[in-house]
Structures are given as structure tokens and as C-alpha cells.
Design a protein around this motif. Structure first.
Motif, mmCIF file in Angstrom:
data_model
loop_
_atom_site.group_PDB
_atom_site.id
_atom_site.type_symbol
_atom_site.label_atom_id
_atom_site.label_comp_id
_atom_site.label_asym_id
_atom_site.label_seq_id
_atom_site.Cartn_x
_atom_site.Cartn_y
_atom_site.Cartn_z
ATOM 1 N N ALA A 446 -11.590 10.852 -20.866
ATOM 2 C CA ALA A 446 -12.668 11.820 -20.373
ATOM 3 C C ALA A 446 -12.397 12.133 -19.184
ATOM 4 C CB ALA A 446 -14.146 11.175 -20.339
ATOM 5 N N THR A 447 -12.834 13.352 -18.531
ATOM 6 C CA THR A 447 -12.618 13.947 -17.452
ATOM 7 C C THR A 447 -14.345 14.244 -16.997
ATOM 8 O OG1 THR A 447 -10.386 14.659 -17.436
ATOM 9 C CG2 THR A 447 -11.700 15.640 -15.647
ATOM 10 N N THR A 448 -14.575 14.196 -15.749
ATOM 11 C CA THR A 448 -15.928 14.414 -15.231
ATOM 12 C C THR A 448 -15.743 15.039 -13.966
ATOM 13 O OG1 THR A 448 -16.351 12.352 -14.200
ATOM 14 C CG2 THR A 448 -17.007 12.567 -16.702
ATOM 15 N N VAL A 449 -16.965 15.742 -13.477
ATOM 16 C CA VAL A 449 -17.080 16.329 -12.266
ATOM 17 C C VAL A 449 -18.146 15.674 -11.535
ATOM 18 C CG1 VAL A 449 -15.695 18.500 -12.725
ATOM 19 C CG2 VAL A 449 -18.466 18.148 -12.887
ATOM 20 N N GLY A 450 -18.317 15.655 -10.039
ATOM 21 C CA GLY A 450 -19.527 15.251 -9.601
ATOM 22 C C GLY A 450 -19.720 15.725 -8.131
ATOM 23 N N THR A 451 -20.992 15.905 -7.806
ATOM 24 C CA THR A 451 -21.152 16.304 -6.577
ATOM 25 C C THR A 451 -22.094 15.302 -5.734
ATOM 26 O OG1 THR A 451 -21.777 18.437 -7.798
ATOM 27 C CG2 THR A 451 -22.757 18.428 -5.441
ATOM 28 N N TRP A 452 -21.477 15.213 -4.631
ATOM 29 C CA TRP A 452 -22.174 14.413 -3.508
ATOM 30 C C TRP A 452 -22.419 15.302 -2.301
ATOM 31 C CZ3 TRP A 452 -25.069 10.501 -3.594
ATOM 32 C CH2 TRP A 452 -25.440 9.592 -2.385
ATOM 33 N N PHE A 453 -22.890 14.630 -1.097
ATOM 34 C CA PHE A 453 -23.120 15.263 -0.042
ATOM 35 C C PHE A 453 -22.862 14.230 1.173
ATOM 36 C CE2 PHE A 453 -27.157 13.690 -1.099
ATOM 37 C CZ PHE A 453 -27.746 13.174 0.094
ATOM 38 N N ILE A 454 -22.671 15.068 2.429
ATOM 39 C CA ILE A 454 -22.468 14.196 3.510
ATOM 40 C C ILE A 454 -23.663 14.396 4.263
ATOM 41 C CG2 ILE A 454 -21.388 14.120 5.880
ATOM 42 C CD1 ILE A 454 -19.149 16.000 4.503
ATOM 43 N N PHE A 455 -24.255 12.906 4.547
ATOM 44 C CA PHE A 455 -25.487 12.532 4.983
ATOM 45 C C PHE A 455 -25.281 12.546 6.480
ATOM 46 C CE2 PHE A 455 -28.452 8.737 6.434
ATOM 47 C CZ PHE A 455 -29.490 9.618 6.625
ATOM 48 N N VAL A 456 -25.533 13.452 7.192
ATOM 49 C CA VAL A 456 -25.444 13.808 8.690
ATOM 50 C C VAL A 456 -26.609 13.227 9.525
ATOM 51 C CG1 VAL A 456 -23.274 15.129 8.617
ATOM 52 C CG2 VAL A 456 -25.484 16.176 8.128
ATOM 53 N N GLY A 457 -27.154 14.358 10.224
ATOM 54 C CA GLY A 457 -28.007 13.771 11.239
ATOM 55 C C GLY A 457 -27.421 13.542 12.628
ATOM 56 N N PRO A 458 -28.273 13.243 13.517
ATOM 57 C CA PRO A 458 -27.860 12.789 14.813
ATOM 58 C C PRO A 458 -26.823 11.682 15.215
ATOM 59 C CG PRO A 458 -30.141 12.192 14.669
ATOM 60 C CD PRO A 458 -29.795 12.568 13.339
ATOM 61 N N SER A 459 -25.998 12.164 16.233
ATOM 62 C CA SER A 459 -25.202 11.157 16.564
ATOM 63 C C SER A 459 -24.666 11.572 18.110
ATOM 64 C CB SER A 459 -23.872 10.994 15.857
ATOM 65 O OG SER A 459 -23.736 10.506 14.577
ATOM 66 N N ALA A 460 -24.390 10.464 18.734
ATOM 67 C CA ALA A 460 -24.128 10.596 20.402
ATOM 68 C C ALA A 460 -22.791 9.814 20.572
ATOM 69 C CB ALA A 460 -25.126 10.085 21.076
ATOM 70 N N ALA A 461 -22.123 10.257 21.634
ATOM 71 C CA ALA A 461 -20.741 9.589 21.783
ATOM 72 C C ALA A 461 -20.427 9.870 23.362
ATOM 73 C CB ALA A 461 -19.621 10.183 21.031
ATOM 74 N N THR A 462 -19.973 8.865 24.054
ATOM 75 C CA THR A 462 -19.387 9.137 25.481
ATOM 76 C C THR A 462 -18.077 8.513 25.447
ATOM 77 O OG1 THR A 462 -21.743 8.945 26.309
ATOM 78 C CG2 THR A 462 -19.671 8.328 27.808
ATOM 79 N N VAL A 463 -17.187 9.164 26.171
ATOM 80 C CA VAL A 463 -15.881 8.948 26.146
ATOM 81 C C VAL A 463 -15.527 8.735 27.888
ATOM 82 C CG1 VAL A 463 -13.105 9.768 26.483
ATOM 83 C CG2 VAL A 463 -14.957 10.140 24.311
ATOM 84 N N ASN A 464 -15.325 7.752 28.166
ATOM 85 C CA ASN A 464 -14.840 7.041 29.511
ATOM 86 C C ASN A 464 -13.218 7.268 29.736
ATOM 87 O OD1 ASN A 464 -17.649 6.519 30.408
ATOM 88 N ND2 ASN A 464 -17.547 4.746 29.395
ATOM 89 N N LEU A 465 -12.713 7.867 30.509
ATOM 90 C CA LEU A 465 -11.319 7.728 30.440
ATOM 91 C C LEU A 465 -11.008 6.777 31.917
ATOM 92 C CD1 LEU A 465 -8.873 9.239 29.194
ATOM 93 C CD2 LEU A 465 -8.953 10.973 31.076
ATOM 94 N N ASN A 466 -9.888 5.938 31.252
ATOM 95 C CA ASN A 466 -9.615 4.639 32.039
ATOM 96 C C ASN A 466 -8.646 5.062 33.002
ATOM 97 O OD1 ASN A 466 -11.803 3.050 30.659
ATOM 98 N ND2 ASN A 466 -10.395 2.986 29.103
ATOM 99 N N HIS A 467 -8.435 4.505 34.052
ATOM 100 C CA HIS A 467 -7.555 4.374 35.228
ATOM 101 C C HIS A 467 -5.797 4.158 34.670
ATOM 102 C CE1 HIS A 467 -5.862 4.268 39.555
ATOM 103 N NE2 HIS A 467 -6.976 4.756 39.544
ATOM 104 N N ASP A 468 -5.772 3.705 33.504
ATOM 105 C CA ASP A 468 -4.586 3.411 33.078
ATOM 106 C C ASP A 468 -4.194 4.527 32.117
ATOM 107 O OD1 ASP A 468 -6.214 2.607 30.960
ATOM 108 O OD2 ASP A 468 -5.043 0.733 30.455
ATOM 109 N N GLY A 469 -5.147 5.435 31.869
ATOM 110 C CA GLY A 469 -4.865 6.502 30.776
ATOM 111 C C GLY A 469 -5.299 6.361 29.471
ATOM 112 N N SER A 470 -6.053 5.177 29.265
ATOM 113 C CA SER A 470 -6.490 4.931 28.052
ATOM 114 C C SER A 470 -8.036 5.423 27.992
ATOM 115 C CB SER A 470 -6.536 3.387 27.582
ATOM 116 O OG SER A 470 -7.408 2.733 28.709
ATOM 117 N N ALA A 471 -8.621 5.747 26.837
ATOM 118 C CA ALA A 471 -9.994 5.815 26.799
ATOM 119 C C ALA A 471 -11.043 4.986 26.021
ATOM 120 C CB ALA A 471 -10.046 7.176 26.101
ATOM 121 N N THR A 472 -12.035 4.803 26.486
ATOM 122 C CA THR A 472 -13.045 4.032 25.832
ATOM 123 C C THR A 472 -14.167 4.840 25.130
ATOM 124 O OG1 THR A 472 -12.718 2.351 27.267
ATOM 125 C CG2 THR A 472 -14.813 2.041 26.026
ATOM 126 N N LEU A 473 -14.324 4.783 23.832
ATOM 127 C CA LEU A 473 -15.331 5.507 23.190
ATOM 128 C C LEU A 473 -16.371 4.705 22.980
ATOM 129 C CD1 LEU A 473 -16.270 8.120 21.382
ATOM 130 C CD2 LEU A 473 -15.251 6.921 19.337
#
Length: 794
Positions: A446-473
Motif C-alpha cells: 500500500a501507498t499512503t499520503v499524510g499531512t502534518w504541520f510545523i508547530f512553531v510559536g515564539p523562540s529566542a536566541a542570543t549569539v555571543n562571539l568569543n575571543h577565539d572566534g567561536s560562538a556560543t548560542l
């Protein structure tokens, strides 16, 4: 550097940095947290499904060795919930399900806490228990929540009443006129599914301390901000008094999308001034934790001779158990899954969360989508049979396409499902049929199809760039084993900043240090937190380019970030290192950081169509599955011969990681469809108390899943990505159910399809489902059965 170039750099099979520690047992989860100063807690639970608490005396227990504190309902008076606040943390006056917690004890050792539990004097007077939804909906059924009208409503707009905790309705068009047409065939089907247990490797666990007038909750959870809110609510303190931190989580699958043991540990921590640990036993996890709910579904369609669905109506009963919980929210998903897949004329669907005296249920990977798609695809086969059309041809003609209307009147963009069916044909042709391996067994495909969705909503992020060139998320994202925190997010940040994903550190969730987030689930982390991370990177990038422009005497528009350097466009090796620009920026302005945020974009539905919904319009995600199987006609045992998936991924940022999600999700679906069964006995308890009786799929039940990642569908995600972890399980029950029906030539209407049930099906010993407690008159299945109209019907 163009956006497309940046996006291309984000695509790679970046390996998980936590893989070695996890396979060697070095990762520390919440269950590994503790120490000699930590108290251990145990819960007194009800052994009745419905009873009045006549007496509860904890004085003898209080005198037991090692006991430091005992909490009862008097110590946690607040009610909590989603949509409605109907759930006490500890039972007061009555118990509503077998296993409901009544008291919590903290002691020096777990053994002492359990011994003290045995010393509590508890007298329960049994009351009639309602164990099925049919019983709950009977006209003379006693109310499980007689005071339901007094509960605080947290989201307005839904109908409630009696043993109906929540009712979500969608009505679009004139369904009565559609069913009255003389040129249509009426097709009706009834379906039912059982519960499924999540079975994460790490059980629910929390360690809570109370310091400086604040609670520090260290928990195995998918939703740190929900734990913060619920703990504050039931303890009656401001949310700012609660800090939640989350280490690596040993699996969740939706189980850890609520809060229950965390507030218990919190109140005990406040009583004792000590850290308190609560860890569910495997038996508690099996018997009392949230499961995917059992459900009963009736669908009726009015179909023309060429297959056009001019009218559809459906009633979905979802057993929420003793409290509304997450099922209140999940009623929304019925509209977007059962109302998905195919073009519909008039449509009306009601989804009801029904109280019973059974353990509460909750979210589970793809939630009610798995059984709504099962019911929908079986119903679709029945429609094709009724009008004499090939089942695959029917799907090709009538799946949703570009500019088609969804159930709530939302207009879908993009032609996705039809080309995905073509891709499945290619995948099938490439691997060939496995029918010859079925031998003398019954063979089905059998072959079937399906519909789902992305449950999004609010998110926040901060990126700190470090002295050695790396980043902290810094985010509130949680690593529950899905890998997003280890792969997709570092890849997104690295591509935006021109560094290696190895140089991106993703900080574990801490509500004191990161912005609010809805949690990990619904395929949202890559999309929501990924988009917020992109926005944060844009701020950081602008700061770097401004300073680098002066250093290199080049306009910012002619500079690119790549390979850990800031270079002049089309002049590889020019410019300087990011470290030098960071140092210069810090010297002038201070440390380099940026913050970003994301929330659900304004998808539009048709006003007046949906009632009681938390989400009226969605970002759809689609899947096409194909299965070949063989059935032993004597035992009913099913062997999966091949399994194929074409999955809408938007853009595959990490194809290898998505493959892992597909393989795992499909095998988890095998368990739901064929192995895992929960039955409830006359005491309201599960018969399956552990792994001896709750049968999970084993390695020998698994096969390699063939897959094809469909890219290019419209999406709101960063670099065109969609969530990929939720949807792989969506179609599995539907595909296996349809294949079993094809193999046996019988009507398949229920899940799971255990060997005994399939044997009964083959021998015509399976009673035909009728769902007599669901009225054939659709409106009679709503709380507005009297015909009271809704405002602004569409």
C-alpha cells in the motif's frame, strides 16, 4: 556572499558531538544527578479508578525514620492545565484515576520514603468508575468533574460540558446540501485505535532545590518554560521565582511535554530546605504517565462518480483520561490532519476530548495525526472501492495541490503531494518488488499520503562571539536525542558567521539565561529556534562587518565571512581573521553579541470556520509512505518486507540526521501498528505493567527504510528547512493498515494489528465497528446539538 551561498554552506552531514559520550555512557542525565545531600521522594498513589478520600492521615508516616517532609493537596492548592485549569497536582477529596498521586514524601533515602508511604493511613470509598468513552457519553453518565463550570478557562472560544473537557469544531460550506445531492455516493467508516506508551530510556525525573527564596528545577523535560509556569502556578509563586535548567534528556517523544513531578519535588524542597529528587520507576512510567490516547472515529463522505469529495463530516473522540491535559490542545490537530491530504468541498469535523476515569494521556510524536491519517487513508481506500477507481489513481487525482483549500479555508501554496507520489513510484521502481519473498504467505502493498504541520510559536536566541572566534548560542532548546541542538543549529549559526559548526557551542537550556520558548516538539526546533538564531547572527554579522570595513578599508557590502575570516569578496585569502575583528570590536564597543526572536507568521484561514482551535492555519508538511508485507495466514504474524518514505523536508540541512529520524520514526510506528497494546482492566489499571507484557518492536522487527528527501516545498524555516523529526511516524499505521487490508481482502478498522487480531480478521471473527455512541447525525455529536448557531459561519 549571497543568501543562497550561505544556505549551501549550511548543508552537510555534520556528526553529533555528543555521540561518543552517549554510546560510552558518559553523558549525565537528570537521573544521574544527585549527591549525599539530596533527599529522595516517593508518591502515594491511588489504587482505585474513582473514589472519595474519606481519610488521609500522615502522622504515622511523619514519624518514620529518615522522613523530612510530607506534602498533600493542602500544600499545592493550584489547578493547572491547557485551555482549562482542571488538574490538581495531588488529589483532594476525590481520586479520578488508578495511580493518581495523593501525597509525596521526602526522606534521606528512597527506601525510607517508600516505607513511609506504606505507613500513610488512607481510606478510599469507591465510586462508580467510567472507563470508556461510550460510558462517559451516556445520557445518565455521572460527571467525572461535577464542578467543571467553575474551572478557570485559559483559552476562550471552545464549548465544554459534562464529560466533554473540550470540543474543537470546524465547519466550512453547506455539508447538508452536499450530502443531499442525488449524484453522490455516501461512504461511511468507523475506526478505533488504542494507547501507545512513549518508553523513553530515561524516565521522568527532577531534582529541585530551594535557595535564596527561589526554586531551581533541574529536570528531564522538553518544555522548560512550561515547567516554570506550572510549578509557579500550583505553588502560588511568581514565575520569576522558578529557574529551570535541563541537561541532556534521555528521550521524550512528547511524554515530557508537561509538568507533574517537578512541582512535587519543588514543594518538598521548600519544606525541607534541601534538594529533593523524584524519579519515576519504570512501572510508574508505564502505568501512570501520559500515553498517546485511544480514539474512536467516524467519517462520512459524499463523493461524485469521479471521486470529488463534495461533502465530508467526521467525529473524533479522544480519551483524555481523568484530566483535559494536552488532549485539549490536540483536538486542534484533528482539523489539520483528518481534514488534510485531499481536496474537500463542504466539511464539518468535531474533535472531542472526553473525560474518563483512566490515567491522563498526552502528546506523542505526530500526536493524533498518526491515527487520523490511519482512519483517513483507510476511508480513502473505501471511497475508491465504492466508486470503482484504482486506489492510487484516486490519490493522484484528489490530493491537495497548489491553491487548494484546507479544512479551515486556508489556501495551500505549492504543488507538493502529487510530485511526491511520482517520486515514490521512482523509489519503488529502483528497489523493485519484494513480493517473491512472501512465499506462501499473504502479500500486501500500500501507498499512503499524510499531512502534518510545523508547530512553531515564539523562540529566542542570543549569539555571543568569543575571543577565539567561536560562538556560543544561548537558547531554551533542549537536546532530547533528536540531534537538532548538536547538528542543525550549529550548522545554521556557522553558515551565517562563516565559521565551522565545530566552533559553535550550544548552551543547555536555562530559563534564567535564555528567552522564552514553547519547547521541543512538533518539529519546531530547527524552524523556530533556527530562525531566531539566524536573526541573532545577523546582528553579530553587522557588528563585525562595520568594524572590519574600517580595518580593511572596504565597504561592508564587499566583505564576506568564510573559513573563520572576513575577506574581500572574490579575493580568497584577503582580509583578516574573525579573531582580530572580534578583538578590535571588543576594544571599541565591548563583547560582540546579538539577539534574535521568532514567532508564528500570520498564516490565514477563513474567518468563522474554526471554533475551539489553538491554531487555525498551519505550515503544512507532507509525507508519502509505501510498505510491502507478508502475513502468516495461520498465526496472523506480519513481516515487513520493505518500507519506503518520501518526506517533505523543505531543505535537508543534514541528510544523514534526517535519515536517522526516518528510520527511528518508522520503527516506532511499527510498534504502534503491530506490537504495542494497552488494555484497561475493570479496576481502571493497565494490564501491561512492564516490558514482559507491553511488547515493543525488537531489532529483528526492523528493516532498513528506503527514503527520498523531497526538497523545495514552501516553508518558513531557515534556509528553507522544515522540521524532520516528528513526521516520519505519521503514515506508518495507515500504510500498514492499508497493506494488511490488501493482503487479507478484509476491512481493517482498528489498531494495533496484533497477530491475534489479524488471525481473527482472516477468520471473519472480528466484529464490525459501528460506534453506536456516535450519532449518525453529525450535529448530535456536538454540544450545540440543539442547533444553536455559531457567530459568522463560513
Amino acid at each position: 556572499m549571497s543568501d543562497q551561498t550561505i544556505a549551501d554552506k549550511a548543508v552537510m552531514n555534520f556528526p553529533r558531538r555528543d555521540a561518543r559520550d552517549k554510546v560510552t555512557g558518559r553523558t549525565r542525565f537528570t537521573v544521574d544527578t544527585g549527591g549525599s545531600d539530596v533527599l529522595h521522594a516517593a508518591l502515594l498513589r491511588s489504587d482505585k479508578a474513582s473514589a472519595r478520600i474519606v481519610a488521609l492521615n500522615v502522622e504515622a508516616a511523619r514519624k518514620m525514620p529518615g522522613v523530612r517532609a510530607i506534602a498533600t493537596a493542602e500544600d499545592v492548592p493550584g489547578l493547572y492545565g491547557i485551555g482549562i485549569a482542571d488538574h490538581p497536582l495531588l488529589a483532594k477529596d476525590v481520586v479520578r484515576y488508578h495511580g493518581e498521586p495523593i501525597a509525596a514524601i521526602a526522606a534521606d533515602t528512597l527506601e525510607q520514603a517508600r516505607a513511609a508511604i506504606e505507613a500513610i493511613e488512607l481510606n478510599l470509598e469507591p465510586l462508580p468508575a467510567i472507563l470508556t468513552m461510550a460510558e462517559a457519553l451516556a445520557d445518565d453518565a455521572p460527571l467525572i468533574h461535577p464542578q467543571w463550570q467553575d474551572y478557570e478557562v485559559l483559552l476562550e472560544g471552545a464549548d465544554r460540558g459534562g464529560n466533554i473537557a473540550w470540543e474543537a469544531v470546524v465547519e466550512r460550506g453547506d455539508a447538508d446540501a452536499a450530502f443531499a445531492r442525488d449524484d453522490v455516493t455516501i461512504v461511511e467508516g468507523c475506526y478505533e485505535v488504542g494507547r501507545q506508551s512513549h518508553v523513553p530510556l530515561e524516565p521522568r525525573a527532577a531534582v529541585v532545590s530551594y535557595e535564596d527564596g527561589r526554586f531551581h528545577v533541574h529536570a528531564s523535560t522538553q518544555v522548560p518554560w512550561t515547567v516554570r509556569a506550572v510549578t509557579a502556578r500550583v505553588l502560588g509563586v511568581p514565575e520569576s521565582d522558578v529557574r529551570v535548567t535541563v541537561p541532556a534528556v534521555g528521550g521524550g517523544f512528547g511524554l515530557k511535554f508537561d509538568a507533574s513531578i517537578e512541582p512535587c519535588a519543588a514543594v518538598l524542597a521548600r519544606m525541607t530546605g534541601r534538594s529533593v529528587s523524584i524519579i519515576n520507576t519504570r512501572r510508574e512510567e508505564q502505568m501512570t504517565c501520559l500515553s498517546r490516547e485511544n480514539a474512536e472515529i467516524k467519517i462520512r463522505s459524499a463523493v461524485t462518480s469521479d471521486g470529488e469529495i463534495v461533502g465530508r463530516e467526521a467525529t473524533v473522540l479522544m480519551d483524555c483520561g481523568a484530566y483535559g491535559g494536552e488532549q485539549v490542545f490536540l483536538t486542534t490537530m484533528t482539523t489539520h490532519t483528518l481534514g488534510g491530504n485531499y481536496r474537500l468541498g463542504a466539511v464539518r469535523i468535531v474533535s472531542r476530548a472526553v473525560y474518563t476515569n483512566t490515567p491522563p494521556n498526552g502528546a506523542f510524536r505526530a500526536c493524533n495525526g498518526v491515527y487520523n491519517i490511519f482512519a483517513l487513508e483507510r476511508h480513502t481506500d473505501e471511497i475508491a472501492d465504492a466508486i470503482g477507481m484504482d486506489r492510487m489513481e484516486y490519490r493522484r487525482r484528489h490530493v491537495l495541490g497548489d491553491q487548494d483549500l484546507a479544512a479551515t479555508g486556508q489556501v495551500y501554496d505549492g504543488e507538493v503531494l502529487r510530485p511526491m507520489l511520482d517520486r515514490m513510484d521512482t523509489l519503488r521502481a529502483r528497489s523493485g518488488s519484494h513480493q517473491q519473498t512472501a512465499g506462501n504467505r499473504l502479500y500486501g502493498e500500500a501507498t499512503t499520503v499524510g499531512t502534518w504541520f510545523i508547530f512553531v510559536g515564539p523562540s529566542a536566541a542570543t549569539v555571543n562571539l568569543n575571543h577565539d572566534g567561536s560562538a556560543t548560542l544561548v537558547t531554551s532548546g533542549v537536546e532530547i536525542g533528536q540531534g537538532t541542538m548538536m547538528q542543525a543549529l550549529p550548522q545554521i549559526v556557522a553558515a551565517n558567521l562563516g565559521i565551522s559548526p565545530k566552533d559553535v557551542i550550544v548552551k543547555a537550556a536555562d530559563t534564567d539565561g535564555a528567552g522564552r520558548d514553547l519547547g521541543v516538539g512538533g518539529g519546531r526546533t530547527t524552524v523556530s529556534i533556527g530562525a531566531a538564531s539566524e536573526a541573532a547572527c545577523a546582528v553579530v554579522r553587522d557588528k563585525l562587518l562595520e568594524v572590519a570595513s574600517e580595518m580593511l578599508q572596504t565597504p561592508p557590502r564587499d566583505l564576506v565571512l568564510a573559513g573563520g575570516r572576513i575577506e574581500i569578496r572574490d579575493r580568497p585569502g584577503s582580509g583578516t581573521t574573525i579573531q582580530k575583528v572580534v578583538a578590535e570590536t571588543e576594544a571599541r564597543f565591548g563583547p560582540v553579541s546579538g539577539s534574535g526572536a521568532f514567532t508564528t507568521p500570520p498564516f490565514e484561514s477563513k474567518p468563522g470556520c474554526a471554533f475551539g482551535h489553538f491554531i487555525d492555519a498551519i505550515q503544512p508538511v507532507f509525507a508519502v509512505h509505501n510498505c510491502e508485507l507478508a502475513i502468516d495466514p495461520d498465526t496472523g504474524k506480519v513481516d515487513i518486507l520493505s518500507y519506503r518514505v518520501v518526506q517533505d523536508v523543505g531543505r535537508a540541512l543534514n541528510p544523514r540526521a534526517i535519515h536517522g529520524q526516518i528510520q527511528g520514526g518508522v520503527v516506532q510506528g511499527f510498534g504502534y501498528a503491530l506490537h504495542e497494546e494497552i488494555t484497561i482492566n475493570e479496576h481502571g489499571a493497565f494490564d501491561q505493567t512492564g516490558f514482559e507484557t507491553y511488547l515493543l518492536p525488537l531489532a529483528s522487527d526492523s528493516i532498513p527504510v528506503e527514503f527520498d528527501l523531497y526538497e523545495g516545498a514552501p516553508t518558513i524555516g531557515p534556509f528553507g528547512a522544515k522540521g524532520a523529526g516528528e513526521i516520519p511516524i505519521l503514515n506508518v499505521a495507515a500504510t500498514i493498515g492499508c497493506a494488511v487490508a490488501n493482503a487479507t481482502g478484509k476491512q481493517v478498522s482498528s489498531m494495533p494489528l496484533t497477530p491475534a487480531k489479524i488471525a481473527a480478521l482472516i477468520d471473519d471473527r472480528s466484529p464490525r465497528l459501528t460506534h453506536d455512541h456516535i450519532s449518525p447525525v453529525w450535529r448530535e455529536n456536538t454540544l450545540r446539538k440543539s442547533g444553536k448557531s455559531r457567530p459568522n459561519p463560513c
